[in-house]
Motif scaffolding. Structure first.
Motif, PDB file in Angstrom:
ATOM      1  N   UNK A 290      35.546 -48.423  41.030  1.00  0.00           N
ATOM      2  CA  UNK A 290      36.185 -48.312  39.717  1.00  0.00           C
ATOM      3  C   UNK A 290      37.693 -48.535  39.835  1.00  0.00           C
ATOM      4  N   UNK A 291      38.302 -47.915  40.829  1.00  0.00           N
ATOM      5  CA  UNK A 291      39.743 -48.079  41.017  1.00  0.00           C
ATOM      6  C   UNK A 291      40.108 -49.540  41.312  1.00  0.00           C
ATOM      7  N   UNK A 292      39.282 -50.207  42.094  1.00  0.00           N
ATOM      8  CA  UNK A 292      39.537 -51.622  42.400  1.00  0.00           C
ATOM      9  C   UNK A 292      39.428 -52.481  41.149  1.00  0.00           C
ATOM     10  N   UNK A 293      38.450 -52.179  40.297  1.00  0.00           N
ATOM     11  CA  UNK A 293      38.296 -52.923  39.042  1.00  0.00           C
ATOM     12  C   UNK A 293      39.511 -52.705  38.141  1.00  0.00           C
ATOM     13  N   UNK A 294      40.033 -51.502  38.139  1.00  0.00           N
ATOM     14  CA  UNK A 294      41.219 -51.216  37.332  1.00  0.00           C
ATOM     15  C   UNK A 294      42.451 -51.929  37.898  1.00  0.00           C
ATOM     16  N   UNK A 295      42.630 -51.849  39.214  1.00  0.00           N
ATOM     17  CA  UNK A 295      43.834 -52.405  39.844  1.00  0.00           C
ATOM     18  C   UNK A 295      43.850 -53.927  39.820  1.00  0.00           C
ATOM     19  N   UNK A 296      42.724 -54.546  40.121  1.00  0.00           N
ATOM     20  CA  UNK A 296      42.685 -56.012  40.235  1.00  0.00           C
ATOM     21  C   UNK A 296      42.540 -56.703  38.877  1.00  0.00           C
ATOM     22  N   UNK A 297      41.714 -56.112  37.987  1.00  0.00           N
ATOM     23  CA  UNK A 297      41.364 -56.813  36.751  1.00  0.00           C
ATOM     24  C   UNK A 297      41.831 -56.090  35.484  1.00  0.00           C
ATOM     25  N   UNK A 298      42.531 -54.981  35.633  1.00  0.00           N
ATOM     26  CA  UNK A 298      42.981 -54.187  34.480  1.00  0.00           C
ATOM     27  C   UNK A 298      41.819 -53.713  33.619  1.00  0.00           C
ATOM     28  N   UNK A 299      40.693 -53.417  34.256  1.00  0.00           N
ATOM     29  CA  UNK A 299      39.537 -52.896  33.527  1.00  0.00           C
ATOM     30  C   UNK A 299      39.851 -51.518  32.961  1.00  0.00           C
ATOM     31  N   UNK A 300      39.279 -51.227  31.813  1.00  0.00           N
ATOM     32  CA  UNK A 300      39.395 -49.911  31.206  1.00  0.00           C
ATOM     33  C   UNK A 300      38.167 -49.097  31.602  1.00  0.00           C
ATOM     34  N   UNK A 301      38.393 -47.960  32.223  1.00  0.00           N
ATOM     35  CA  UNK A 301      37.274 -47.188  32.761  1.00  0.00           C
ATOM     36  C   UNK A 301      36.293 -46.784  31.674  1.00  0.00           C
ATOM     37  N   UNK A 302      36.796 -46.532  30.464  1.00  0.00           N
ATOM     38  CA  UNK A 302      35.891 -46.127  29.390  1.00  0.00           C
ATOM     39  C   UNK A 302      34.985 -47.260  28.919  1.00  0.00           C
ATOM     40  N   UNK A 303      35.323 -48.497  29.304  1.00  0.00           N
ATOM     41  CA  UNK A 303      34.495 -49.649  28.935  1.00  0.00           C
ATOM     42  C   UNK A 303      33.452 -49.995  29.992  1.00  0.00           C
ATOM     43  N   UNK A 304      33.560 -49.389  31.167  1.00  0.00           N
ATOM     44  CA  UNK A 304      32.689 -49.782  32.280  1.00  0.00           C
ATOM     45  C   UNK A 304      31.282 -49.221  32.093  1.00  0.00           C
ATOM     46  N   UNK A 305      30.298 -50.100  32.290  1.00  0.00           N
ATOM     47  CA  UNK A 305      28.895 -49.701  32.344  1.00  0.00           C
ATOM     48  C   UNK A 305      28.487 -49.654  33.814  1.00  0.00           C
ATOM     49  N   UNK A 306      27.764 -48.607  34.190  1.00  0.00           N
ATOM     50  CA  UNK A 306      27.292 -48.474  35.573  1.00  0.00           C
ATOM     51  C   UNK A 306      25.786 -48.271  35.574  1.00  0.00           C
ATOM     52  N   UNK A 307      25.134 -48.839  36.571  1.00  0.00           N
ATOM     53  CA  UNK A 307      23.689 -48.681  36.737  1.00  0.00           C
ATOM     54  C   UNK A 307      23.368 -48.254  38.152  1.00  0.00           C
ATOM     55  N   UNK A 308      22.567 -47.200  38.275  1.00  0.00           N
ATOM     56  CA  UNK A 308      22.138 -46.675  39.577  1.00  0.00           C
ATOM     57  C   UNK A 308      20.699 -47.132  39.796  1.00  0.00           C
ATOM     58  N   UNK A 309      20.500 -48.004  40.787  1.00  0.00           N
ATOM     59  CA  UNK A 309      19.245 -48.707  40.925  1.00  0.00           C
ATOM     60  C   UNK A 309      18.198 -48.012  41.785  1.00  0.00           C
ATOM     61  N   UNK A 310      17.051 -48.674  41.992  1.00  0.00           N
ATOM     62  CA  UNK A 310      15.978 -48.134  42.832  1.00  0.00           C
ATOM     63  C   UNK A 310      16.488 -47.785  44.224  1.00  0.00           C
ATOM     64  N   UNK A 311      16.152 -46.595  44.682  1.00  0.00           N
ATOM     65  CA  UNK A 311      16.635 -46.074  45.964  1.00  0.00           C
ATOM     66  C   UNK A 311      15.861 -44.802  46.260  1.00  0.00           C
ATOM     67  N   UNK A 312      16.090 -44.208  47.410  1.00  0.00           N
ATOM     68  CA  UNK A 312      15.305 -43.034  47.772  1.00  0.00           C
ATOM     69  C   UNK A 312      15.607 -41.880  46.819  1.00  0.00           C
ATOM     70  N   UNK A 313      14.539 -41.215  46.367  1.00  0.00           N
ATOM     71  CA  UNK A 313      14.681 -40.173  45.371  1.00  0.00           C
ATOM     72  C   UNK A 313      14.874 -38.795  45.966  1.00  0.00           C
ATOM     73  N   UNK A 314      15.190 -37.819  45.108  1.00  0.00           N
ATOM     74  CA  UNK A 314      15.537 -36.469  45.576  1.00  0.00           C
ATOM     75  C   UNK A 314      14.393 -35.732  46.262  1.00  0.00           C
ATOM     76  N   UNK A 315      13.159 -36.091  46.009  1.00  0.00           N
ATOM     77  CA  UNK A 315      12.025 -35.405  46.652  1.00  0.00           C
ATOM     78  C   UNK A 315      11.785 -35.881  48.076  1.00  0.00           C
ATOM     79  N   UNK A 316      12.389 -37.002  48.457  1.00  0.00           N
ATOM     80  CA  UNK A 316      12.122 -37.580  49.769  1.00  0.00           C
ATOM     81  C   UNK A 316      13.343 -37.646  50.686  1.00  0.00           C
ATOM     82  N   UNK A 317      14.523 -37.351  50.158  1.00  0.00           N
ATOM     83  CA  UNK A 317      15.718 -37.551  50.972  1.00  0.00           C
ATOM     84  C   UNK A 317      16.175 -36.237  51.579  1.00  0.00           C
TER      85      UNK A 317
END
Length: 265
Positions: A150-177
């Motif tokens: 997020x900080x890199x997006x702000x510093x390099x591209x002047x992104x606004x943090x409130x505009x950023x969409x984030x997605x957390x993808x398929x990965x090991x879940x809480x019952x198995x990690x």
């Protein structure tokens, strides 16, 4: 629908990322040419599979979303907090740079990473037209790779943090990690009073929720729009590679993210 099928391949896509602005996919292990134990759409080049198989599997992924392989930008993932912002692809015959997050505002570049239990985190800022991708295992998570991205997006591209969409993808879940005391202590140092939301104690060991941990860290960084796939790789090894569930004898699934050119929207 989050799961898309095309050209014999199946991939997950985030519903909150606009289809007319973003090319995206986190690919299942199905539809490739690799034999067991990497069957079949393996994108990992350091686990024993042949280079020819990996190259063919990569070609199929890029073809499925009509992107040239030459548009690829990828890195050697090393569980760091290094972020590379790029305005050009990586020539296929050049060595990889080491990093665990990549970003671009160029539509001719396709960001590409590989996973097998670690968390793929996608980012999109629609006003500045920037995409980014991060690789968050437990090490990257406690080092706060998502906030660094997020900080890199702000510093390099002047992104606004409130505009950023984030997605957390398929990965090991809480019952198995399952993690030990050392990892639990590092999580406690990062999350402090919110540790109880992500750690469950069990006979001197702990179960860690990487999804929730990264969600909290994104929120602390100011990100408001967060989508979680909720797909556990260890639960579904018929669809996803899982380093834990398959005792390391497995492949890597691929993830791509790119901006659509104005003429293709």
């Amino acid at each position: 629908m989050p799961i898309v099928e095309k050209n014999g391949l199946r991939f997950f896509s985030f519903e909150s990322f606009p289809e007319d602005e973003v090319v995206q996919g986190i690919y299942s292990r199905q539809g490739g040419v690799s034999p067991r134990p990497w069957a079949s759409l393996n994108l990992g080049g350091l686990n024993g599979d042949s280079r020819e198989n990996v190259i063919e599997n990569r070609r199929r992924i890029f073809e499925s979303v009509d992107r040239p392989v030459e548009s690829l930008f990828d890195v050697w993932q090393v569980h760091s907090v290094d972020v590379i912002c790029t305005d050009q692809p990586r020539p296929l015959d050049t060595p990889h740079r080491k990093a665990d997050a990549i970003a671009t505002d160029h539509a001719e570049i396709t960001l590409f990473m590989r996973f097998a239990d670690c968390v793929p985190v996608f980012f999109y800022e629609p006003e500045k037209k920037v995409v980014a991708m991060a690789h968050a295992g437990w090490q990257g998570t406690v080092k706060n790779i998502v906030a660094q991205t997020v900080r890199a997006m702000q510093a390099r591209y002047a992104c606004k943090v409130e505009n950023i969409y984030a997605g957390i993808g398929p990965s090991i879940g809480p019952d198995h990690y399952e993690v030990g005391v050392d990892v639990a202590d590092r999580i406690k140092a990062v999350l402090e009073e919110r540790t109880g939301e992500v750690l469950r104690s069990q006979h001197g060991r702990f179960k860690l929720d990487l999804w929730k941990t990264n969600q909290i860290l994104l929120e602390k960084a100011g990100v408001r729009h967060i989508e979680i796939a909720g797909i556990c790789t260890a639960c579904h090894i018929e669809d996803w590679y899982s380093h834990r569930a398959e005792q390391g004898n497995t492949g890597r699934f691929g993830a791509i993210l790119a901006l659509k050119a104005d003429g293709n929207r």
